[in-house]
Design a protein around this motif. Sequence first.
Motif, PDB file in Angstrom:
ATOM      1  N   CYS A 188       0.875  -1.171   0.000  1.00 14.53           N
ATOM      2  CA  CYS A 188       0.000   0.000   0.000  1.00 14.53           C
ATOM      3  C   CYS A 188       0.916   1.225   0.000  1.00 14.53           C
ATOM      4  O   CYS A 188       2.145   1.081   0.034  1.00 14.53           O
ATOM      5  N   THR A 189       0.345   2.402  -0.019  1.00 17.23           N
ATOM      6  CA  THR A 189       1.142   3.620   0.052  1.00 17.23           C
ATOM      7  C   THR A 189       1.065   4.232   1.445  1.00 17.23           C
ATOM      8  O   THR A 189       0.122   3.981   2.194  1.00 17.23           O
ATOM      9  N   ALA A 190       2.047   5.045   1.756  1.00 11.65           N
ATOM     10  CA  ALA A 190       2.023   5.849   2.972  1.00 11.65           C
ATOM     11  C   ALA A 190       1.308   7.161   2.652  1.00 11.65           C
ATOM     12  O   ALA A 190       1.469   7.715   1.557  1.00 11.65           O
ATOM     13  N   TYR A 191       0.539   7.647   3.597  1.00 13.67           N
ATOM     14  CA  TYR A 191      -0.172   8.914   3.431  1.00 13.67           C
ATOM     15  C   TYR A 191       0.810  10.091   3.428  1.00 13.67           C
ATOM     16  O   TYR A 191       0.652  11.041   2.678  1.00 13.67           O
ATOM     17  N   ILE A 237      -6.072   4.827  -3.510  1.00 12.18           N
ATOM     18  CA  ILE A 237      -6.677   4.973  -4.844  1.00 12.18           C
ATOM     19  C   ILE A 237      -6.491   6.408  -5.350  1.00 12.18           C
ATOM     20  O   ILE A 237      -6.206   6.630  -6.536  1.00 12.18           O
ATOM     21  N   THR A 238      -6.614   7.387  -4.461  1.00 13.30           N
ATOM     22  CA  THR A 238      -6.366   8.781  -4.847  1.00 13.30           C
ATOM     23  C   THR A 238      -4.928   8.954  -5.312  1.00 13.30           C
ATOM     24  O   THR A 238      -4.669   9.618  -6.332  1.00 13.30           O
ATOM     25  N   LYS A 280       6.305   2.761 -13.646  1.00  8.99           N
ATOM     26  CA  LYS A 280       6.620   1.547 -12.895  1.00  8.99           C
ATOM     27  C   LYS A 280       5.993   1.602 -11.498  1.00  8.99           C
ATOM     28  O   LYS A 280       5.393   0.634 -11.039  1.00  8.99           O
ATOM     29  N   VAL A 281       6.123   2.748 -10.838  1.00  8.95           N
ATOM     30  CA  VAL A 281       5.506   2.925  -9.517  1.00  8.95           C
ATOM     31  C   VAL A 281       3.992   2.814  -9.634  1.00  8.95           C
ATOM     32  O   VAL A 281       3.339   2.144  -8.821  1.00  8.95           O
ATOM     33  N   LEU A 282       3.424   3.440 -10.636  1.00 13.05           N
ATOM     34  CA  LEU A 282       1.974   3.398 -10.850  1.00 13.05           C
ATOM     35  C   LEU A 282       1.482   1.959 -10.997  1.00 13.05           C
ATOM     36  O   LEU A 282       0.472   1.573 -10.393  1.00 13.05           O
ATOM     37  N   GLN A 283       2.178   1.163 -11.770  1.00 14.36           N
ATOM     38  CA  GLN A 283       1.772  -0.236 -11.965  1.00 14.36           C
ATOM     39  C   GLN A 283       1.881  -1.029 -10.658  1.00 14.36           C
ATOM     40  O   GLN A 283       1.033  -1.867 -10.360  1.00 14.36           O
ATOM     41  N   LEU A 341      -3.889  -3.113  -5.219  1.00 13.83           N
ATOM     42  CA  LEU A 341      -5.352  -3.243  -5.180  1.00 13.83           C
ATOM     43  C   LEU A 341      -5.797  -4.677  -5.462  1.00 13.83           C
ATOM     44  O   LEU A 341      -6.884  -5.082  -5.066  1.00 13.83           O
ATOM     45  N   GLU A 342      -4.944  -5.420  -6.151  1.00 14.05           N
ATOM     46  CA  GLU A 342      -5.239  -6.819  -6.480  1.00 14.05           C
ATOM     47  C   GLU A 342      -4.600  -7.781  -5.476  1.00 14.05           C
ATOM     48  O   GLU A 342      -4.596  -8.991  -5.695  1.00 14.05           O
ATOM     49  N   GLY A 343      -4.023  -7.239  -4.413  1.00  9.44           N
ATOM     50  CA  GLY A 343      -3.418  -8.067  -3.395  1.00  9.44           C
ATOM     51  C   GLY A 343      -1.956  -8.409  -3.615  1.00  9.44           C
ATOM     52  O   GLY A 343      -1.384  -9.200  -2.867  1.00  9.44           O
TER      53      GLY A 343
END
Length: 139
Positions: free
Chosen positions: A79-82, A103-104, A123-126, A132-134
């Motif tokens: 996941c990402t860090a806020y 998601i944002t 690459k980061v985006l992918q 999201l798909e685990g």
Amino acid sequence: MFNIPSEKNGILAKFEGKYMFYEECPTDPPSFILNGFMFALIGLYDLYKLTGDIETKKLYREGIISLKRMLPLYDLGYCTAYDLTQYTTDGGYPNVANWGYHITHIHLLAALNSIEKDTKMNKVLQRWKGYLEGKRFTI
């Protein structure tokens, strides 16, 4: 406002003393909130396209350089860090973004990459979409 340091009532923080970061919520020490920064970059890009102002373009370009440098720090492998308060405060754990913010982050990065067409950003985006798909990654 973008050129004024946050300690002087502006929104500018510097990461590693040199990377320009536009704070959504200026704090001391800086928190480096990712979604607010990317929203600011999109706003700067739109303003530049509307006005052709060279200073605005420069602020956008410097921000993109910072974003590319800092993106790996927001990637937690699942996941990402806020924000980056785990780096700017006295220890502590990452402020994990909830799925709405994750998601944002994906949508904002996709918007910026539609402008930049940058291999590293893509690459980061992918990777982030994969979360999201685990999918999980080690850093």
